[in-house]
Design a protein around this motif. Sequence first.
Motif, short mmCIF file in Angstrom:
data_model
loop_
_atom_site.label_atom_id
_atom_site.label_comp_id
_atom_site.label_asym_id
_atom_site.label_seq_id
_atom_site.Cartn_x
_atom_site.Cartn_y
_atom_site.Cartn_z
N CYS A 99 14.29 9.74 12.48
CA CYS A 99 12.93 9.18 12.56
C CYS A 99 12.94 7.69 12.26
O CYS A 99 12.33 6.89 12.96
CB CYS A 99 12.02 9.92 11.58
SG CYS A 99 10.32 9.33 11.56
N ALA A 100 13.65 7.31 11.19
CA ALA A 100 13.71 5.89 10.82
C ALA A 100 14.35 5.06 11.93
O ALA A 100 13.90 3.94 12.22
CB ALA A 100 14.50 5.73 9.52
N SER A 104 12.55 2.16 14.09
CA SER A 104 13.08 0.79 14.07
C SER A 104 13.41 0.29 15.47
O SER A 104 13.43 -0.93 15.71
CB SER A 104 14.34 0.74 13.19
OG SER A 104 15.40 1.46 13.79
N SER A 160 21.28 3.06 5.02
CA SER A 160 19.84 3.32 4.95
C SER A 160 19.09 2.48 5.97
O SER A 160 19.47 1.35 6.27
CB SER A 160 19.35 2.99 3.53
OG SER A 160 17.95 3.11 3.45
N LYS A 162 15.23 1.16 6.66
CA LYS A 162 13.89 1.03 6.09
C LYS A 162 12.83 1.37 7.13
O LYS A 162 12.95 1.04 8.30
CB LYS A 162 13.67 -0.39 5.57
CG LYS A 162 12.37 -0.57 4.82
CD LYS A 162 12.25 -1.99 4.26
CE LYS A 162 10.95 -2.18 3.49
NZ LYS A 162 10.81 -3.55 2.96
N VAL A 163 11.79 2.07 6.68
CA VAL A 163 10.68 2.43 7.55
C VAL A 163 9.51 1.49 7.28
O VAL A 163 9.08 1.34 6.14
CB VAL A 163 10.25 3.90 7.31
CG1 VAL A 163 8.98 4.22 8.11
CG2 VAL A 163 11.37 4.85 7.69
N THR A 250 11.02 10.91 3.99
CA THR A 250 11.10 9.54 4.53
C THR A 250 9.86 8.74 4.14
O THR A 250 9.96 7.57 3.76
CB THR A 250 11.25 9.58 6.06
OG1 THR A 250 12.45 10.28 6.40
CG2 THR A 250 11.33 8.17 6.64
N ALA A 255 12.29 5.10 3.53
CA ALA A 255 13.52 4.82 4.28
C ALA A 255 14.21 6.13 4.64
O ALA A 255 13.99 7.16 4.00
CB ALA A 255 14.47 3.93 3.48
N GLY A 256 15.02 6.08 5.69
CA GLY A 256 15.90 7.19 6.02
C GLY A 256 17.30 6.88 5.51
O GLY A 256 17.74 5.72 5.54
#
Length: 339
Positions: A99-100, A104, A160, A162-163, A250, A255-256
């Motif tokens: 998903c992240a 992105s 990682s 970031k979302v 998340t 973040a993922g």
Amino acid sequence: MTTLHERTGLSEGLASRYRTFMSRHAGLMPTLAAVVILLVLLIGAQIAFGNFIAPRNLSALLLNNAYLVVLAVGMTFVILTGGIDLSVGSVMAFTGILCAKLLSDGLPAVIAIPAMIAGGAVIGLLIGILVQYFDVQPFIASLAGLFLARGLAFVVSLSSIKVEDPAVLWLQRTRFTVGDWYLTPTGILALLTVAVATFVLQWTRFGRTVYAIGGNEQSARLMGLPVTRTKVLVYVISGACSGLAGLVLTAFSGAGYPLNGVGTELDAIAAVVIGGTILTGGSGYVIGSLIGVLVYGVIKTIIAFEGADPSWTRIVVGALLLVFIVIQRVIVARSERRR
């Protein structure tokens, strides 16, 4: 005044009603025991710390464990059929990092979120097919799913991500408040998952089939129930719940991360068992799994309040797990004697 004969008759009548209740509702006993343990923990913590049962603290209990509630719901379906799913923590990590990554790369949340849930459901489908059509033991099949999902998570990203998507962050940052109590959209998602799963298991033909398979799979087949389809679907449900838990985690962390959820499958299994679902299948409740997660969360919070090493959470939960397994064995043994 009542005579000795009347008092004896009354006590025998109460004893008979108690035995009847116990025989009809033996499966409720572990769940009721979990409720008692939860209350004892809350009362003991309040006495020890003085401000433990505060609205904001109890609200945070659901907020911090919402992802585990969703995982435990999916695990309940699997365990009720007598199976097990060791892949849920890794699937949660894979769907979270997926998903992240999608977000992105510029995909909108309306595409990324269904894609991550579908990804979890596909891995669950593969496990279900291995179990049902290739006669692989659930432990081995779900272990393969664990390695597959964790490997896919590292394929997506080694670090990682970031979302920053406002729709996903809204799930965690928004607070619906009533006085000092609050609830986040992630908490609402967890409670809705519990409500839907409860309805499905208690009031649908699919739910009755799940219980029938766990009680006696051969009898369920002789009754003409769709055993094959149901056993595959419970793993699909578990995978989809893992995908949804990936979304919740998340949003919670912002973040993922491919290493998220290491060992979380054991926490989910422990919560389901502590909540009263019998490992051999056929008996248990989704509400019980919610109670099990709350017990786990309260233990973790108490240890944080004490400033003790977090490893004590595992020790205490492990001890509780042993106690509940013994209780389950007693219940199963009594039910077998009644047969």
